[in-house]
Design a protein around this motif. Sequence first.
Motif, PDB file in Angstrom:
ATOM      1  N   PHE A   1      11.021   1.311 -11.401  1.00  0.00           N
ATOM      2  CA  PHE A   1      11.267   0.285 -10.396  1.00  0.00           C
ATOM      3  C   PHE A   1      10.029  -0.007  -9.553  1.00  0.00           C
ATOM      4  O   PHE A   1       9.716  -1.170  -9.286  1.00  0.00           O
ATOM      5  CB  PHE A   1      12.447   0.675  -9.510  1.00  0.00           C
ATOM      6  CG  PHE A   1      13.743   0.733 -10.269  1.00  0.00           C
ATOM      7  CD1 PHE A   1      14.168  -0.348 -11.018  1.00  0.00           C
ATOM      8  CD2 PHE A   1      14.518   1.873 -10.263  1.00  0.00           C
ATOM      9  CE1 PHE A   1      15.359  -0.313 -11.727  1.00  0.00           C
ATOM     10  CE2 PHE A   1      15.705   1.927 -10.966  1.00  0.00           C
ATOM     11  CZ  PHE A   1      16.125   0.841 -11.698  1.00  0.00           C
ATOM     12  N   THR A   2       9.303   1.025  -9.145  1.00  0.00           N
ATOM     13  CA  THR A   2       8.096   0.765  -8.358  1.00  0.00           C
ATOM     14  C   THR A   2       7.022   0.098  -9.209  1.00  0.00           C
ATOM     15  O   THR A   2       6.301  -0.769  -8.739  1.00  0.00           O
ATOM     16  CB  THR A   2       7.546   2.055  -7.733  1.00  0.00           C
ATOM     17  OG1 THR A   2       7.266   3.016  -8.756  1.00  0.00           O
ATOM     18  CG2 THR A   2       8.510   2.636  -6.724  1.00  0.00           C
TER      19      THR A   2
ATOM     20  N   THR B   1       0.828  -1.203   0.000  1.00  0.00           N
ATOM     21  CA  THR B   1       0.000   0.000   0.000  1.00  0.00           C
ATOM     22  C   THR B   1       0.863   1.254   0.000  1.00  0.00           C
ATOM     23  O   THR B   1       0.582   2.211  -0.728  1.00  0.00           O
ATOM     24  CB  THR B   1      -0.927  -0.004   1.234  1.00  0.00           C
ATOM     25  OG1 THR B   1      -1.677  -1.204   1.235  1.00  0.00           O
ATOM     26  CG2 THR B   1      -1.864   1.174   1.217  1.00  0.00           C
ATOM     27  N   VAL B   2       1.907   1.247   0.798  1.00  0.00           N
ATOM     28  CA  VAL B   2       2.810   2.403   0.846  1.00  0.00           C
ATOM     29  C   VAL B   2       3.495   2.599  -0.504  1.00  0.00           C
ATOM     30  O   VAL B   2       3.596   3.723  -1.005  1.00  0.00           O
ATOM     31  CB  VAL B   2       3.853   2.218   1.971  1.00  0.00           C
ATOM     32  CG1 VAL B   2       4.907   3.300   1.916  1.00  0.00           C
ATOM     33  CG2 VAL B   2       3.177   2.189   3.322  1.00  0.00           C
TER      34      VAL B   2
ATOM     35  N   HIS C   1       4.134   5.386  -5.627  1.00  0.00           N
ATOM     36  CA  HIS C   1       4.148   5.310  -7.089  1.00  0.00           C
ATOM     37  C   HIS C   1       3.225   6.373  -7.690  1.00  0.00           C
ATOM     38  O   HIS C   1       3.587   7.039  -8.659  1.00  0.00           O
ATOM     39  CB  HIS C   1       3.720   3.904  -7.523  1.00  0.00           C
ATOM     40  CG  HIS C   1       3.771   3.674  -8.997  1.00  0.00           C
ATOM     41  ND1 HIS C   1       4.938   3.410  -9.665  1.00  0.00           N
ATOM     42  CD2 HIS C   1       2.789   3.669  -9.929  1.00  0.00           C
ATOM     43  CE1 HIS C   1       4.679   3.253 -10.940  1.00  0.00           C
ATOM     44  NE2 HIS C   1       3.373   3.405 -11.135  1.00  0.00           N
ATOM     45  N   ARG C   2       2.056   6.538  -7.093  1.00  0.00           N
ATOM     46  CA  ARG C   2       1.122   7.565  -7.576  1.00  0.00           C
ATOM     47  C   ARG C   2       1.694   8.954  -7.383  1.00  0.00           C
ATOM     48  O   ARG C   2       1.569   9.817  -8.266  1.00  0.00           O
ATOM     49  CB  ARG C   2      -0.209   7.443  -6.845  1.00  0.00           C
ATOM     50  CG  ARG C   2      -0.991   6.218  -7.237  1.00  0.00           C
ATOM     51  CD  ARG C   2      -2.256   6.127  -6.438  1.00  0.00           C
ATOM     52  NE  ARG C   2      -2.937   4.864  -6.698  1.00  0.00           N
ATOM     53  CZ  ARG C   2      -3.778   4.299  -5.877  1.00  0.00           C
ATOM     54  NH1 ARG C   2      -4.058   4.868  -4.731  1.00  0.00           N
ATOM     55  NH2 ARG C   2      -4.348   3.150  -6.182  1.00  0.00           N
ATOM     56  N   PHE C   3       2.316   9.210  -6.241  1.00  0.00           N
ATOM     57  CA  PHE C   3       2.911  10.517  -5.977  1.00  0.00           C
ATOM     58  C   PHE C   3       4.037  10.808  -6.958  1.00  0.00           C
ATOM     59  O   PHE C   3       4.136  11.917  -7.497  1.00  0.00           O
ATOM     60  CB  PHE C   3       3.422  10.573  -4.534  1.00  0.00           C
ATOM     61  CG  PHE C   3       4.132  11.842  -4.202  1.00  0.00           C
ATOM     62  CD1 PHE C   3       3.426  13.008  -3.988  1.00  0.00           C
ATOM     63  CD2 PHE C   3       5.513  11.873  -4.121  1.00  0.00           C
ATOM     64  CE1 PHE C   3       4.081  14.190  -3.690  1.00  0.00           C
ATOM     65  CE2 PHE C   3       6.178  13.042  -3.823  1.00  0.00           C
ATOM     66  CZ  PHE C   3       5.466  14.209  -3.603  1.00  0.00           C
TER      67      PHE C   3
ATOM     68  N   TYR D   1       7.861  -3.581  -9.619  1.00  0.00           N
ATOM     69  CA  TYR D   1       7.560  -4.302  -8.389  1.00  0.00           C
ATOM     70  C   TYR D   1       6.059  -4.530  -8.250  1.00  0.00           C
ATOM     71  O   TYR D   1       5.624  -5.640  -7.919  1.00  0.00           O
ATOM     72  CB  TYR D   1       8.089  -3.529  -7.176  1.00  0.00           C
ATOM     73  CG  TYR D   1       7.705  -4.184  -5.873  1.00  0.00           C
ATOM     74  CD1 TYR D   1       8.407  -5.277  -5.403  1.00  0.00           C
ATOM     75  CD2 TYR D   1       6.633  -3.719  -5.134  1.00  0.00           C
ATOM     76  CE1 TYR D   1       8.056  -5.905  -4.215  1.00  0.00           C
ATOM     77  CE2 TYR D   1       6.265  -4.329  -3.950  1.00  0.00           C
ATOM     78  CZ  TYR D   1       6.975  -5.408  -3.492  1.00  0.00           C
ATOM     79  OH  TYR D   1       6.624  -6.026  -2.328  1.00  0.00           O
ATOM     80  N   LEU D   2       5.268  -3.496  -8.500  1.00  0.00           N
ATOM     81  CA  LEU D   2       3.820  -3.636  -8.382  1.00  0.00           C
ATOM     82  C   LEU D   2       3.260  -4.594  -9.430  1.00  0.00           C
ATOM     83  O   LEU D   2       2.266  -5.274  -9.191  1.00  0.00           O
ATOM     84  CB  LEU D   2       3.144  -2.265  -8.505  1.00  0.00           C
ATOM     85  CG  LEU D   2       3.370  -1.322  -7.332  1.00  0.00           C
ATOM     86  CD1 LEU D   2       2.827   0.058  -7.662  1.00  0.00           C
ATOM     87  CD2 LEU D   2       2.740  -1.865  -6.078  1.00  0.00           C
ATOM     88  N   PHE D   3       3.893  -4.657 -10.590  1.00  0.00           N
ATOM     89  CA  PHE D   3       3.452  -5.571 -11.633  1.00  0.00           C
ATOM     90  C   PHE D   3       3.746  -7.021 -11.261  1.00  0.00           C
ATOM     91  O   PHE D   3       2.922  -7.915 -11.477  1.00  0.00           O
ATOM     92  CB  PHE D   3       4.138  -5.223 -12.962  1.00  0.00           C
ATOM     93  CG  PHE D   3       3.790  -6.155 -14.075  1.00  0.00           C
ATOM     94  CD1 PHE D   3       2.558  -6.073 -14.697  1.00  0.00           C
ATOM     95  CD2 PHE D   3       4.684  -7.112 -14.503  1.00  0.00           C
ATOM     96  CE1 PHE D   3       2.221  -6.924 -15.729  1.00  0.00           C
ATOM     97  CE2 PHE D   3       4.367  -7.976 -15.529  1.00  0.00           C
ATOM     98  CZ  PHE D   3       3.128  -7.880 -16.153  1.00  0.00           C
ATOM     99  N   VAL D   4       4.908  -7.275 -10.695  1.00  0.00           N
ATOM    100  CA  VAL D   4       5.349  -8.639 -10.401  1.00  0.00           C
ATOM    101  C   VAL D   4       4.772  -9.147  -9.079  1.00  0.00           C
ATOM    102  O   VAL D   4       4.646 -10.361  -8.886  1.00  0.00           O
ATOM    103  CB  VAL D   4       6.894  -8.685 -10.395  1.00  0.00           C
ATOM    104  CG1 VAL D   4       7.425 -10.008  -9.903  1.00  0.00           C
ATOM    105  CG2 VAL D   4       7.429  -8.384 -11.781  1.00  0.00           C
ATOM    106  N   GLN D   5       4.395  -8.255  -8.186  1.00  0.00           N
ATOM    107  CA  GLN D   5       3.945  -8.633  -6.844  1.00  0.00           C
ATOM    108  C   GLN D   5       2.834  -9.693  -6.827  1.00  0.00           C
ATOM    109  O   GLN D   5       2.945 -10.674  -6.080  1.00  0.00           O
ATOM    110  CB  GLN D   5       3.508  -7.387  -6.095  1.00  0.00           C
ATOM    111  CG  GLN D   5       3.141  -7.629  -4.660  1.00  0.00           C
ATOM    112  CD  GLN D   5       2.726  -6.347  -3.969  1.00  0.00           C
ATOM    113  OE1 GLN D   5       2.500  -5.338  -4.624  1.00  0.00           O
ATOM    114  NE2 GLN D   5       2.626  -6.394  -2.672  1.00  0.00           N
TER     115      GLN D   5
END
Length: 75
Positions: A51-52, A5-6, A11-13, A55-59
Amino acid sequence: MNAGTVLRRAHRFVAVVFTLTVIANFVAMAFGEPPALVVYSPLLPLFLLLFTGLYLFVQPYVTRWRGGRNLRATE
């Protein structure tokens, strides 16, 4: 709040910061040759997004591979 979540919020910011730096770059180019700091300013947020985002794609795939809960709704 967990790490996913963090990281998603970060990533959005960073996406907003990246968008603003690209807009600033185009505005600076409208007034002539911009300084190198303005030209290269979108690169740091871009690499952070890379990078973020990876990570979010592979998570979800890693969670499923490790035998975690099923991410799809069970029927």
